[in-house]
Design a protein around this motif. Structure first.
Motif, PDB file in Angstrom:
ATOM      1  N   LYS A   4       0.834  -1.194   0.000  1.00 32.30           N
ATOM      2  CA  LYS A   4       0.000   0.000   0.000  1.00 32.30           C
ATOM      3  C   LYS A   4       0.868   1.242   0.000  1.00 32.30           C
ATOM      4  CE  LYS A   4      -4.108   1.801   1.994  1.00 32.30           C
ATOM      5  NZ  LYS A   4      -5.306   1.478   2.674  1.00 32.30           N
ATOM      6  N   ARG A   5       0.614   2.120  -0.927  1.00 35.66           N
ATOM      7  CA  ARG A   5       1.320   3.390  -1.010  1.00 35.66           C
ATOM      8  C   ARG A   5       0.619   4.395  -0.114  1.00 35.66           C
ATOM      9  NH1 ARG A   5       1.948   6.226  -6.740  1.00 35.66           N
ATOM     10  NH2 ARG A   5       3.424   4.559  -7.026  1.00 35.66           N
ATOM     11  N   THR A   6       1.388   5.232   0.521  1.00 31.19           N
ATOM     12  CA  THR A   6       0.780   6.236   1.383  1.00 31.19           C
ATOM     13  C   THR A   6       0.243   7.368   0.518  1.00 31.19           C
ATOM     14  OG1 THR A   6       2.906   7.324   1.657  1.00 31.19           O
ATOM     15  CG2 THR A   6       2.283   5.705   3.318  1.00 31.19           C
ATOM     16  N   THR A   7      -1.059   7.440   0.437  1.00 32.19           N
ATOM     17  CA  THR A   7      -1.702   8.501  -0.327  1.00 32.19           C
ATOM     18  C   THR A   7      -2.428   9.471   0.582  1.00 32.19           C
ATOM     19  OG1 THR A   7      -3.705   7.189  -0.597  1.00 32.19           O
ATOM     20  CG2 THR A   7      -2.020   6.990  -2.302  1.00 32.19           C
ATOM     21  N   GLU A   8      -2.290   9.290   1.890  1.00 28.90           N
ATOM     22  CA  GLU A   8      -3.003  10.143   2.829  1.00 28.90           C
ATOM     23  C   GLU A   8      -2.029  10.942   3.691  1.00 28.90           C
ATOM     24  OE1 GLU A   8      -7.072   7.621   3.625  1.00 28.90           O
ATOM     25  OE2 GLU A   8      -5.484   7.568   5.121  1.00 28.90           O
ATOM     26  N   VAL A   9      -2.378  12.169   3.945  1.00 28.15           N
ATOM     27  CA  VAL A   9      -1.634  13.016   4.865  1.00 28.15           C
ATOM     28  C   VAL A   9      -2.645  13.618   5.839  1.00 28.15           C
ATOM     29  CG1 VAL A   9       0.252  13.592   3.313  1.00 28.15           C
ATOM     30  CG2 VAL A   9      -1.800  14.971   3.307  1.00 28.15           C
ATOM     31  N   TYR A  10      -2.151  14.067   6.981  1.00 32.23           N
ATOM     32  CA  TYR A  10      -3.079  14.594   7.972  1.00 32.23           C
ATOM     33  C   TYR A  10      -2.493  15.825   8.644  1.00 32.23           C
ATOM     34  CZ  TYR A  10      -0.281  12.500  11.686  1.00 32.23           C
ATOM     35  OH  TYR A  10       0.734  12.176  12.542  1.00 32.23           O
ATOM     36  N   ALA A  11      -3.389  16.561   9.262  1.00 32.04           N
ATOM     37  CA  ALA A  11      -3.023  17.697  10.106  1.00 32.04           C
ATOM     38  C   ALA A  11      -3.829  17.564  11.383  1.00 32.04           C
ATOM     39  CB  ALA A  11      -3.324  19.011   9.415  1.00 32.04           C
ATOM     40  N   LEU A  12      -3.175  17.816  12.501  1.00 30.72           N
ATOM     41  CA  LEU A  12      -3.794  17.614  13.801  1.00 30.72           C
ATOM     42  C   LEU A  12      -3.710  18.906  14.602  1.00 30.72           C
ATOM     43  CD1 LEU A  12      -4.929  15.644  15.965  1.00 30.72           C
ATOM     44  CD2 LEU A  12      -2.572  15.119  16.538  1.00 30.72           C
ATOM     45  N   SER A  59      -3.229  23.502   6.271  1.00 29.11           N
ATOM     46  CA  SER A  59      -2.000  22.847   6.696  1.00 29.11           C
ATOM     47  C   SER A  59      -1.894  21.431   6.139  1.00 29.11           C
ATOM     48  CB  SER A  59      -1.941  22.813   8.218  1.00 29.11           C
ATOM     49  OG  SER A  59      -0.833  22.078   8.649  1.00 29.11           O
ATOM     50  N   ALA A  60      -3.010  20.695   6.105  1.00 30.24           N
ATOM     51  CA  ALA A  60      -2.996  19.341   5.545  1.00 30.24           C
ATOM     52  C   ALA A  60      -2.683  19.368   4.052  1.00 30.24           C
ATOM     53  CB  ALA A  60      -4.335  18.653   5.798  1.00 30.24           C
ATOM     54  N   ALA A  61      -3.188  20.375   3.341  1.00 30.21           N
ATOM     55  CA  ALA A  61      -2.883  20.498   1.916  1.00 30.21           C
ATOM     56  C   ALA A  61      -1.418  20.851   1.701  1.00 30.21           C
ATOM     57  CB  ALA A  61      -3.777  21.558   1.279  1.00 30.21           C
ATOM     58  N   ALA A  62      -0.860  21.682   2.575  1.00 38.85           N
ATOM     59  CA  ALA A  62       0.561  22.006   2.481  1.00 38.85           C
ATOM     60  C   ALA A  62       1.417  20.772   2.764  1.00 38.85           C
ATOM     61  CB  ALA A  62       0.911  23.133   3.446  1.00 38.85           C
ATOM     62  N   ASN A  63       0.992  19.945   3.720  1.00 32.98           N
ATOM     63  CA  ASN A  63       1.694  18.696   3.983  1.00 32.98           C
ATOM     64  C   ASN A  63       1.653  17.770   2.777  1.00 32.98           C
ATOM     65  OD1 ASN A  63       2.240  19.540   6.555  1.00 32.98           O
ATOM     66  ND2 ASN A  63       0.591  18.367   7.504  1.00 32.98           N
ATOM     67  N   ALA A  64       0.515  17.713   2.103  1.00 33.62           N
ATOM     68  CA  ALA A  64       0.385  16.846   0.933  1.00 33.62           C
ATOM     69  C   ALA A  64       1.264  17.318  -0.211  1.00 33.62           C
ATOM     70  CB  ALA A  64      -1.067  16.789   0.482  1.00 33.62           C
ATOM     71  N   SER A  65       1.328  18.619  -0.431  1.00 36.65           N
ATOM     72  CA  SER A  65       2.148  19.117  -1.538  1.00 36.65           C
ATOM     73  C   SER A  65       3.628  18.993  -1.230  1.00 36.65           C
ATOM     74  CB  SER A  65       1.786  20.561  -1.862  1.00 36.65           C
ATOM     75  OG  SER A  65       2.110  21.384  -0.771  1.00 36.65           O
ATOM     76  N   PHE A  66       4.007  19.114   0.037  1.00 36.56           N
ATOM     77  CA  PHE A  66       5.424  19.019   0.388  1.00 36.56           C
ATOM     78  C   PHE A  66       5.886  17.567   0.487  1.00 36.56           C
ATOM     79  CE2 PHE A  66       8.909  18.852   3.482  1.00 36.56           C
ATOM     80  CZ  PHE A  66       9.808  19.708   2.863  1.00 36.56           C
ATOM     81  N   VAL A 112      -7.776  14.430   7.652  1.00 34.88           N
ATOM     82  CA  VAL A 112      -6.999  13.513   6.816  1.00 34.88           C
ATOM     83  C   VAL A 112      -7.390  13.759   5.374  1.00 34.88           C
ATOM     84  CG1 VAL A 112      -6.441  11.116   6.320  1.00 34.88           C
ATOM     85  CG2 VAL A 112      -6.937  11.807   8.651  1.00 34.88           C
ATOM     86  N   MET A 113      -6.390  14.060   4.538  1.00 34.88           N
ATOM     87  CA  MET A 113      -6.644  14.312   3.118  1.00 34.88           C
ATOM     88  C   MET A 113      -6.035  13.201   2.286  1.00 34.88           C
ATOM     89  SD  MET A 113      -6.201  18.357   2.722  1.00 34.88           S
ATOM     90  CE  MET A 113      -7.652  18.755   1.829  1.00 34.88           C
ATOM     91  N   LYS A 114      -6.710  12.882   1.197  1.00 36.90           N
ATOM     92  CA  LYS A 114      -6.278  11.792   0.321  1.00 36.90           C
ATOM     93  C   LYS A 114      -6.116  12.336  -1.089  1.00 36.90           C
ATOM     94  CE  LYS A 114      -7.544   7.144  -0.891  1.00 36.90           C
ATOM     95  NZ  LYS A 114      -8.502   6.065  -0.695  1.00 36.90           N
ATOM     96  N   ASP A 115      -5.043  11.903  -1.746  1.00 37.85           N
ATOM     97  CA  ASP A 115      -4.810  12.280  -3.136  1.00 37.85           C
ATOM     98  C   ASP A 115      -5.455  11.225  -4.015  1.00 37.85           C
ATOM     99  OD1 ASP A 115      -3.970  13.211  -5.542  1.00 37.85           O
ATOM    100  OD2 ASP A 115      -1.859  13.374  -4.999  1.00 37.85           O
ATOM    101  N   ILE A 116      -6.460  11.615  -4.797  1.00 36.39           N
ATOM    102  CA  ILE A 116      -7.188  10.633  -5.591  1.00 36.39           C
ATOM    103  C   ILE A 116      -6.490  10.325  -6.906  1.00 36.39           C
ATOM    104  CG2 ILE A 116      -9.422  11.157  -4.585  1.00 36.39           C
ATOM    105  CD1 ILE A 116      -9.990  12.956  -6.960  1.00 36.39           C
ATOM    106  N   SER A 117      -5.449  11.060  -7.260  1.00 35.36           N
ATOM    107  CA  SER A 117      -4.761  10.790  -8.523  1.00 35.36           C
ATOM    108  C   SER A 117      -3.719   9.686  -8.389  1.00 35.36           C
ATOM    109  CB  SER A 117      -4.086  12.063  -9.040  1.00 35.36           C
ATOM    110  OG  SER A 117      -3.032  12.425  -8.166  1.00 35.36           O
ATOM    111  N   LEU A 118      -3.225   9.431  -7.177  1.00 31.61           N
ATOM    112  CA  LEU A 118      -2.207   8.411  -6.977  1.00 31.61           C
ATOM    113  C   LEU A 118      -2.845   7.041  -6.863  1.00 31.61           C
ATOM    114  CD1 LEU A 118       0.056  10.154  -4.327  1.00 31.61           C
ATOM    115  CD2 LEU A 118       0.465   9.951  -6.763  1.00 31.61           C
TER     116      LEU A 118
END
Length: 157
Positions: A4-12, A59-66, A112-118
């Motif tokens: 499983k590839r990590t396609t999810e990032v989160y901000a807390l 912040s979660a979107a910034a984590n996903a892009s970085f 928790v954000m998920k990238d649907i393209s990956l």
């Protein structure tokens, strides 16, 4: 083998000074929506809980892009939850030297954000072993058993 590839990032966000019930009212509106639609909704809602949730989504979107190099147009909020935090207890002075207890609730918000393209799974066998010996597959047929057509147990006495 599929990994499983990590396609999810989160901000807390922890110890946010508001009731969990008031934050859940806003979180229920944005769960499952896209990133851009969520930002529009949070900017237009009149609740005080929108601002810290807006900061967490950003912040979660910034984590996903970085971390994953994702584009913001492909991000979807897959999970958003609010838990109760600690309650800060204070005393308010009242008349005739008495005091009145005040409880200030806090909450913990997780986005928790998920990238649907990956793709979610990586085929590690094709990466590790490029030339694998080919095996013959066993061909099996499925047979259908109908207990009502051959009498079954209902007709017997």
């Amino acid at each position: 083998m599929l990994n499983k590839r990590t396609t999810e990032v989160y901000a807390l966000g922890q110890h946010i000074s508001m009731s969990a019930h008031k934050a859940r009212r806003v979180i229920d509106q944005i769960r499952g929506r896209s990133y851009e639609e969520t930002l529009i909704i949070l900017e237009l809602m009149p609740y005080r809980a929108c601002y810290p949730i807006f900061k967490l989504v950003y912040s979660a979107a910034a984590n996903a892009s970085f971390n994953m190099g994702s584009n913001e147009t492909n991000l979807v909020i897959s999970k958003a939850e609010v838990n109760e935090g600690t309650t800060v207890k204070r005393l308010k002075p009242r008349a005739r030297g008495r005091s009145y207890p005040i409880q200030k609730p806090t909450c913990h918000i997780t986005i928790v954000m998920k990238d649907i393209s990956l793709d979610e799974y990586i085929d590690t066998d094709s990466i590790r072993w490029s030339q694998k010996p080919k095996c013959k597959k066993k061909h099996t047929t499925m047979s259908y058993y109908d207990m009502y057509s051959n009498g079954g147990t209902w007709d017997k006495k």
